[in-house]
Every structure is written in structure tokens, then in C-alpha cells.
Design a protein around this motif. Structure first.
Motif, PDB file in Angstrom:
ATOM      1  N   LYS A   1      14.047  12.614  -7.433  1.00 10.36           N
ATOM      2  CA  LYS A   1      14.162  13.263  -6.123  1.00 10.36           C
ATOM      3  C   LYS A   1      13.117  12.721  -5.160  1.00 10.36           C
ATOM      4  O   LYS A   1      13.394  12.491  -3.972  1.00 10.36           O
ATOM      5  N   GLN A   2      11.898  12.473  -5.668  1.00  7.78           N
ATOM      6  CA  GLN A   2      10.865  11.920  -4.811  1.00  7.78           C
ATOM      7  C   GLN A   2      11.222  10.507  -4.352  1.00  7.78           C
ATOM      8  O   GLN A   2      10.991  10.123  -3.202  1.00  7.78           O
ATOM      9  N   ALA A   3      11.845   9.728  -5.244  1.00  7.05           N
ATOM     10  CA  ALA A   3      12.256   8.369  -4.885  1.00  7.05           C
ATOM     11  C   ALA A   3      13.320   8.394  -3.799  1.00  7.05           C
ATOM     12  O   ALA A   3      13.299   7.594  -2.864  1.00  7.05           O
TER      13      ALA A   3
ATOM     14  N   CYS B   1       0.818  -1.227   0.000  1.00  7.21           N
ATOM     15  CA  CYS B   1       0.000   0.000   0.000  1.00  7.21           C
ATOM     16  C   CYS B   1       0.842   1.262   0.000  1.00  7.21           C
ATOM     17  O   CYS B   1       0.326   2.353   0.286  1.00  7.21           O
ATOM     18  N   CYS B   2       2.124   1.147  -0.293  1.00  9.22           N
ATOM     19  CA  CYS B   2       3.015   2.314  -0.254  1.00  9.22           C
ATOM     20  C   CYS B   2       2.935   3.069  -1.575  1.00  9.22           C
ATOM     21  O   CYS B   2       3.831   2.973  -2.429  1.00  9.22           O
ATOM     22  N   VAL B   3       1.870   3.815  -1.762  1.00 12.61           N
ATOM     23  CA  VAL B   3       1.675   4.583  -2.987  1.00 12.61           C
ATOM     24  C   VAL B   3       2.556   5.827  -2.944  1.00 12.61           C
ATOM     25  O   VAL B   3       2.494   6.597  -1.977  1.00 12.61           O
ATOM     26  N   PRO B   4       3.427   6.052  -3.953  1.00 14.53           N
ATOM     27  CA  PRO B   4       4.242   7.284  -3.953  1.00 14.53           C
ATOM     28  C   PRO B   4       3.357   8.522  -3.976  1.00 14.53           C
ATOM     29  O   PRO B   4       2.233   8.505  -4.467  1.00 14.53           O
ATOM     30  N   HIS B   5       3.918   9.611  -3.447  1.00 17.42           N
ATOM     31  CA  HIS B   5       3.158  10.854  -3.374  1.00 17.42           C
ATOM     32  C   HIS B   5       2.747  11.334  -4.762  1.00 17.42           C
ATOM     33  O   HIS B   5       1.606  11.746  -4.997  1.00 17.42           O
ATOM     34  N   ASN B   6       3.672  11.291  -5.712  1.00 20.38           N
ATOM     35  CA  ASN B   6       3.400  11.723  -7.084  1.00 20.38           C
ATOM     36  C   ASN B   6       3.233  10.481  -7.978  1.00 20.38           C
ATOM     37  O   ASN B   6       3.949  10.283  -8.959  1.00 20.38           O
ATOM     38  N   TYR B   7       2.307   9.629  -7.613  1.00 19.95           N
ATOM     39  CA  TYR B   7       2.063   8.402  -8.369  1.00 19.95           C
ATOM     40  C   TYR B   7       1.379   8.763  -9.694  1.00 19.95           C
ATOM     41  O   TYR B   7       0.237   9.236  -9.723  1.00 19.95           O
TER      42      TYR B   7
END
Length: 817
Positions: free
Chosen positions: A228-230, A89-95
Motif C-alpha cells: 500500500k505504501q508503494a 534520495c527517495c527514501v520510502p516512509h517506512n524504509y
């Protein structure tokens, strides 16, 4: 104007990307990302800028999603679909495939961790998320795998897209280099083993990875947003302070102090971090130039504005991202919202917004309030006008109105302290308040609003009620509260002092003294009850009688202190320390027959002497007191017969020694102060003591005949030598004990030779020989003495010659020597 500006930016973004899902780290317009993020999460830009209903509706029509209004069940189903596809359930913020889902997942975590805001998640919804393995922590190790998986799938999906789709202009779908993905995977493995991303470049095994990590840190401004988000999802340390902690720990662990801190790019990065911390604490980047906590940061801010056009674009962009103001117009000023909140607090404490211009507790607030009044016409936004009007801000204030409000506030504080508004007219702690309260009662023209405000706090308009308004209880009629208060203070004074006779110079309570005088002046106007109360405690209506009583009590107290100091109550008529006391004592003797018995008893209790000689000023007791004063001044009672300062005292002392009849009491009193009955003995003993003092200072009794410091001592010493045969044995023995020289020449010559001999010994100790030059500058007398000894060698006593020989004296000295 700010709303219109960013709303236009959002419309342009939608035209390009097809939606309003602006990332928080949007490189194209960073401020737009922050603006949309605040609206998406809170429906407001700040606590003081909530969205109006028309603005909220316009954003909804444009397609902006407010996370708090999303249906939980719908988003929950989308999250379950994501888990079936990815296994977590770890959806990235900018998916990218479902941006709303990424925002919603982040919003759930934010609601869970934010303790200040009330959460929108119910207990049932919270449990449902936990049941499917939802992680409420923002960054965990599992999220690193998620980020890597998402990046790989985005890469594959991007490679399979057509050229038309790839050129759609979507900035969020950026191409990720496969080599970068490989390094990222190794960094994820490193973190799973070590718990952090601090990869050292000194180790051969991970040197390449360490270099890559260093490059990501130094090049963070140019990284693609996806990358950067990763990195942020795996807790990559982008801040300088995190790297400082790591390097310091490495230094202490290795014991080496030369580990290079490659992450410290320059002082600009350090100051940027400090500015970011300042904004987090204060909500803005307006650091004063003379910032007390860090003066260098204030100067750095000014330098950035000055070098704006020469600055690297990346640095300028980073400053823009945190809301840096390039114009210095807002510098050194508090933000409007902060000052507004301080005004709200002021109103909560004082009940109004009338902040004085020179408000001591907050000087800036007083200036800010005046500035708002000056900027009302055409210089203030409608939003700010509305906020100020909502709290009852007064736009036009007359000076008199402002002063009245200030005094009213001080009256309220007085009531909080004392429980009423009965401020004395001569109130010590605040005289101005006493006068103001009195002026309100005088019946001057007053608005109904002010009169109502005073009535609300229990203001008493008439201090003295009419006869019809007086309330009777038993046989007593209660007058105004102030009279009773002063009456109680008079009772307290009587308990402390034994009477109601207050002196005119009474400084402890001037209000009470003034009140007592008013009672005497208005005796006929007082009610029967008031007069009766005062008479019951012995109040005197005659001020003259009170003055006499108070004066007598005061002089009696001075006589009592005189006896404690001197042991008797016989005060001389011309007593210099207190002339009034001497006159008063004589007056008491004159009016003994007409004096009240109570006063006689008080005087007898301290041993007052009623009978005294006619010439009391020159009486024995008077002269005795003068003798005591003489002894305190000179240390003895040997008053010269011709004492110039007081000729009567000299004659009186001489008469005491002549052996006239004297009572045992007087003889004992003289003996106690060390009186000497024989003047000759007194004189000889005094001079002997002065001779002993001379010896202590000079080491001998060879007092010169014309001794300047004590001319009498020189003559006395000469007299002792001439009267040696007629002197008593006792005196000769006392002089012999102190080494008195009876033969001046012989003893003086011997002592003088010994003195010069010892000076020669000291010379040898310093120079190593006895060759004192004849014209020796440091001691000319010694040089001449040494020369004289050589000339008198043949006629010198043998003992002196032997003493000189023992110290190596040279008898013959040639010219060369």
C-alpha cells in the motif's frame, strides 16, 4: 487515562518489535500509529494537549525518536550513504533497514510544505539537501522507481533470511508476491507514459493491468502495508473522488454515457469519503444527525452505530482508523477543545470568562460554560482544569456579580462610542444602563475591586462638583460636563425653532424637556454663571409664560396653514375641522388693543381680518366655506333650499340668487367655484346630465316612469315629453342630439321589436336556424315573440316580414318540426 492507555500499547509494541518506530499505517493498532506519528512530528497530540516534561522524558527513555531533535549532520550522512547504495534520495516512509531515516526524510518534506508552522530547516541545510538531489515533493515519478527497487530488494533479502529471522513477527517485513511486483512494474511504466494510474479495462492491450488495478482499489483494506505504501508513492488513486474525475473525463472524451463506474462499490464508500472530509475540516467524526449541509451523512453515522455488531470487520477497522466514536454520547456536541478556543476568543474581546447563559452571539458557548462549572467536582480531568484556570475561569458566579459584570461591559461599549462614561439617567438606547450608572454614584456598598474597575475607565462619581473644585477661567465657572451638554442641546433647539420655549408635548428630545423644567425648579440653586448663560439666550423662568407663548405660536402656525389651503385667513367661529382655531381667531380680534406689536405684525403679514360682523358664525365668509365643502362632497353648488343637513346653507344659497346687492369680489369668488345663479337652469342641466348617464349605461333614453335607481329622472323625462311645445329650442335640440324619444309608445314598440329581432339573429348564429322553441328555457321571451310573429304574419308591416325572410324565418311549423 488516554496517555496511560497508548503508552502501554507502545511498551507492548517495543517488546514485540524491539523499537518504537510504529508506522503511521500500523494495522495492528491504527490509533497507536496516529498517536505516535503526532508525537514524533509535533511533540503534542493537538494544540491543546502538549506533552509535559515528565511525559516527554518517559518517551525518550522508552526509545521514541522526536524528529525535530535529530542531529541534521548525522541524518545527512545517513542520507548520503543511502544515495550511494540506491542512486537517489527517495527514501520510502517506512524504509525497513533504517526506519528513522525514512521518517526523517518525510519530516523534511513536511516542514518544507507546511506554511503554518515555522520550519526547523535553515537556508544552509536546505541548500545542502538540494545539492545531493533531494526532492522536496512527496510523490514524484522518481519515487515510483524507488519504491519498486526497495520492494525488490526487500523481497530478495527476505528470501535469503533464515527461518528464525522470518518468524520474528515483524509485521513491516511482509512477503511480496513476485507476480504482484511484476504488475506493479507495469503500472509504473504506464504512469511514466500517461502521467496517471487510471488504467482502463476496455482496452485489450492493458485489460489485464486494468483488472489488476481495479482489484488493488477494491481490496485496499487487505493490502500489505508495504504494498500500500508503494502504491501511495506513485500517486495511486485510493479515493473515490479521484476515480469520479477520471471516469467523467472518459465519458466526455468518448461521447458514450454507458461507461460503467466499476470503482463505485456502494453508497457506503461514498459516505465514508464524506466522513473523512468532515473530519479533515472539523477535527472529529461527530456529525450531527440533523447535519444541515448533508442530512444523509448524519443519518448514515447513526446507522453505523446501530449496526456495529453486524458490520464487516474491514469497514469497522477503517472507521476506527479515522477516530470514529461508536458511542453516541459525543454526538450533537462541540468538541471540548473547540469550545475552549471559543471561550479564549470571548475573553480576548471582553476581558473575562463570564459568558452569559443566554449569550446571543454564541448560545452554545453560554451553555458549555455553565456545564463546565457543574462538572468541576470529580468529573473533569486535571488537564482541563488547568487549561481553564490558566485563562482565569470563574467557577462560582453569583447572579448579582454576573449582572454587574454585564452592565460594566455595556458601560465600556458606551465609552467606546461617546468617549466618556456620562450616561444620561434616561438614556434612550439603553435605559437600564442609565439607571445602573446612577445607582453606582449613590454610594452604595461596593467592593474595592469594582470601584477600581470603574476608576480605570474614567468613571465620574460626582456629577456636580463643589465650589472649591470648580475651575474658573476668566469670568466663567465650568460646572459639570452633563450640564454643559444639555445647554448645548438647548442652543441647537433655539437655532432650529427660534426660541427656548419647549412645549410640554415635545417628543423629539424628552431628556432636554426634563432638563429645562429642572432648571426652572432649581433656579435659586444654580450658579451665577449658569443663570447668566440661560438668560443670554432668552430663557424664560416662568413655565406659565412659556406655555402661553408656545400655545400662541402653535395656533399662529395653524392659522398660517389654513390660509395656504383656503387662500384667506377668515376662519369661521364654528369651524368644524379645527374648532380651537376659530375660537382663537375671535380672541385675537377681541384683544387687539393689548396685543404686543410683534404679534400684530405677524398676523398682518398673512392678511388677518381684524373687523368682522357680530354674527360672524353666520357671516357670508362662513357660509361660503360651507358651500365650498358642499361642492367638494357633491361635485356641484346646487344646494336644495330645504337642505336637511344644513338648512341655513340652503337658504343662504337661495338668497344669493335673489339678486341682492353684492360686491364684485364676492361675485367673483362664487363664479370661481361654479355657482349657478338660476336655480331652474341648474336643475334642468343636472337632470339632463343624469339622462345622458342613463343612455351611456342602457343605450337609449327610454327611462321608465318608476325607475328605481333614480325616481326623479323618470318623472323629469315624462315632464319633458308633456312640455315639448313650451320648451325652448335650445333644450329641444339638446334632447334630440342624444336620441330622446318624444312619442313613447311608437318608439318603444319599434325599439322593442328590433331588440327581439337581434336576439333571434344571435340565436340563428348559435344554432343555425330560427326554430326557437315556444318554451325556450334560455330565453322564454324570445320563444313567445317568435310564436307571435307567425300569428301576425298577415298584418305585419312588409319591411319586418322581409327582414325575417332574409334570415330564413320559418312561418309554418308542424308538430313534428
Amino acid at each position: 487515562p488516554l496517555w496511560n492507555k497508548f503508552y502501554k500499547y507502545l511498551v507492548v509494541y517495543k517488546d514485540i518489535h524491539g523499537d518504537c518506530h510504529v508506522p503511521s499505517l500500523y494495522a495492528g493498532q491504527p490509533k497507536l500509529g496516529f498517536w505516535v506519528h503526532a508525537l514524533r512530528h509535533h511533540k503534542q497530540l493537538s494544540p491543546f494537549y502538549p506533552l509535559s516534561k515528565p511525559q516527554e522524558q518517559e518517551l525518550k527513555n522508552l526509545g521514541l525518536v522526536f524528529l525535530g531533535e535529530l542531529d541534521f549532520n548525522e541524518m545527512y550522512e545517513r542520507l548520503i550513504s543511502y544515495k550511494k547504495q540506491h542512486g537517489h534520495c527517495c527514501v520510502p516512509h517506512n524504509y525497513v533497514p533504517d526506519k528513522v531515516l525514512g521518517f526523517w526524510v518525510y519530516y523534511q518534506r513536511h516542514q518544507y510544505h507546511d506554511e503554518e508552522e515555522s520550519t526547523d530547516i535553515s537556508q544552509e541545510e536546505h541548500q545542502k539537501l538540494i545539492d545531493i538531489g533531494f526532492d522536496f515533493e512527496f510523490k514524484t515519478l522518481a519515487s515510483s522507481t524507488t519504491a519498486l527497487s526497495s520492494l525488490q530488494k526487500d523481497q530478495e533479502r527476505h528470501q535469503g533470511q533464515t527461518s528464525n529471522n522470518s518468524s520474528s513477527g515483524n509485521q513491516d517485513k511482509q512477503v511480496v508476491d513476485p507476480a504482484w511486483l511484476a504488475r506493479y512494474e507495469k503500472l509504473v511504466e504506464f504512469k511514466s507514459e500517461h502521467g496517471n494510474c487510471f488504467v482502463s479495462t476496455s482496452s485489450d492491450e492493458v485489460a489485464a493491468l486494468g483488472t489488476w488495478v481495479r482489484h488493488q482499489w477494491s481490496n485496499q483494506d487487505n493490502l500489505p502495508l508495504v504494498c500500500k505504501q508503494a502504491l501511495m508513492d506513485i500517486d495511486f488513486p485510493f479515493s473515490t473522488s479521484d476515480w469520479n474525475i477520471f471516469v467523467d473525463a472518459s465519458i466526455s472524451a468518448s461521447g458514450q454515457g454507458k461507461i460503467k463506474k466499476w470503482h463505485e462499490r456502494d453508497s457506503w464508500e461514498e459516505k465514508y469519503e464524506l466522513l473523512s472530509e468532515y473530519k479533515a475540516q472539523n477535527g472529529n467524526c461527530d456529525v450531527p444527525t440533523r447535519y444541515k449541509e448533508n442530512s444523509s451523512l448524519g443519518r448514515w453515522i447513526a446507522k453505523q452505530r446501530l449496526n456495529r455488531h453486524k458490520m464487516e470487520p474491514s469497514r469497522k477497522q477503517r472507521l476506527n482508523n479515522i477516530g470514529f466514536h461508536w458511542s453516541g454520547t459525543r454526538e450533537w456536541k462541540e468538541s471540548w477543545s473547540i469550545m475552549y478556543s471559543r471561550l479564549v476568543k470571548y475573553k480576548e474581546e471582553h476581558g473575562n470568562c463570564l459568558v452569559p447563559m443566554r449569550y446571543k452571539n454564541d448560545t452554545k458557548l453560554g451553555i458549555w460554560v455553565r456545564t463546565q462549572r457543574e462538572k468541576k467536582e470529580g468529573q473533569m480531568s486535571a488537564e482541563r482544569l488547568r487549561l481553564l484556570n490558566d485563562i482565569g475561569f470563574v467557577w462560582r458566579v453569583k447572579k448579582k456579580d454576573h449582572t454587574w459584570q454585564q452592565m460594566y461591559n455595556r458601560l465600556i461599549k458606551y465609552k467606546e462610542l461617546y468617549g466618556d462614561c456620562m450616561v444620561p439617567q434616561r438614556y434612550k438606547n439603553d435605559p437600564k444602563l442609565g439607571r445602573w450608572v446612577n445607582s453606582q454614584r449613590l454610594g452604595r456598598a461596593m467592593s474595592s475591586e469594582r470601584r477600581q474597575k470603574l476608576n480605570d475607565v474614567g468613571f465620574v462619581w460626582n456629577l456636580r462638583r463643589s465650589a472649591d473644585q470648580d475651575a474658573e477661567i476668566g469670568n466663567k465657572t465650568y460646572t459639570d460636563v452633563q450640564w454643559n451638554d444639555m445647554y448645548q442641546r438647548l442652543l441647537e433647539y433655539k437655532e432650529e425653532n427660534g426660541s427656548c420655549h419647549i412645549p410640554n408635548n415635545y417628543k423629539d428630545d424628552p431628556d432636554l424637556l426634563c432638563w429645562v423644567k429642572n432648571q426652572r425648579m432649581n433656579r435659586d440653586k444654580l450658579s451665577d454663571y449658569c443663570r447668566k448663560c440661560l438668560e443670554e439666550i432668552g430663557f424664560s423662568w416662568s413655565s406659565r409664560k412659556v406655555t402661553v407663548i408656545v400655545a400662541w405660536d402653535e395656533m399662529y402656525e395653524r392659522l398660517r396653514r389654513f390660509k395656504e389651503e383656503n387662500g384667506h385667513a377668515v376662519v369661521p367661529h364654528a369651524y368644524k375641522p379645527d374648532t380651537k382655531l376659530g375660537v382663537w381667531v375671535r380672541t385675537q380680534r377681541q384683544f387687539k388693543e393689548t396685543m404686543p406689536e410683534s404679534r400684530k405684525e405677524r398676523l398682518d403679514a398673512i392678511g388677518f381680518v381684524w373687523k368682522a360682523r357680530r354674527d360672524f358664525g353666520d357671516s357670508w365668509d362662513n357660509m361660503f366655506l360651507k358651500l365650498v365643502e358642499f361642492k367638494e362632497k357633491h361635485g356641484h353648488c346646487n344646494v336644495p333650499q330645504r337642505y336637511t343637513e344644513d338648512t341655513k346653507l340652503g337658504r343662504w344659497v337661495n338668497s344669493q340668487r335673489l339678486g341682492r346687492p353684492m360686491s364684485d369680489e364676492r361675485r367673483q369668488r362664487l363664479k370661481e367655484i361654479g355657482f349657478l345663479w338660476s336655480p331652474s337652469f341648474a336643475s334642468w342641466d343636472e337632470m339632463f346630465n343624469r339622462l345622458v348617464t342613463y343612455k351611456d349605461q342602457h343605450g337609449d333614453c327610454m327611462v321608465p316612469y318608476r325607475y328605481q335607481n333614480d325616481t326623479k329622472l323618470g318623472g323629469w323625462v315624462q315632464t319633458q315629453r308633456t312640455s315639448r311645445n313650451s320648451m325652448s329650442k335650445d333644450r329641444r335640440d339638446r334632447l334630440d342630439e342624444i336620441g330622446f324619444a318624444w312619442s313613447v309608445r311608437k318608439d318603444y314598440a319599434r325599439d322593442a321589436w328590433n331588440d327581439m329581432f337581434f336576439r333571434l339573429v344571435e340565436y340563428k348564429a348559435r344554432h343555425g336556424d330560427c326554430l326557437v322553441p315556444q318554451q325556450y328555457k334560455d330565453d322564454a321571451k324570445l320563444g313567445r315573440w317568435v310564436h307571435f310573429q307567425r300569428q301576425k304574419k298577415d298584418s305585419m308591416p312588409e319591411n319586418r316580414a322581409q327582414r325575417l325572410k332574409n334570415i330564413g324565418f320559418v312561418w309554418y311549423v308542424g308538430k313534428k318540426t
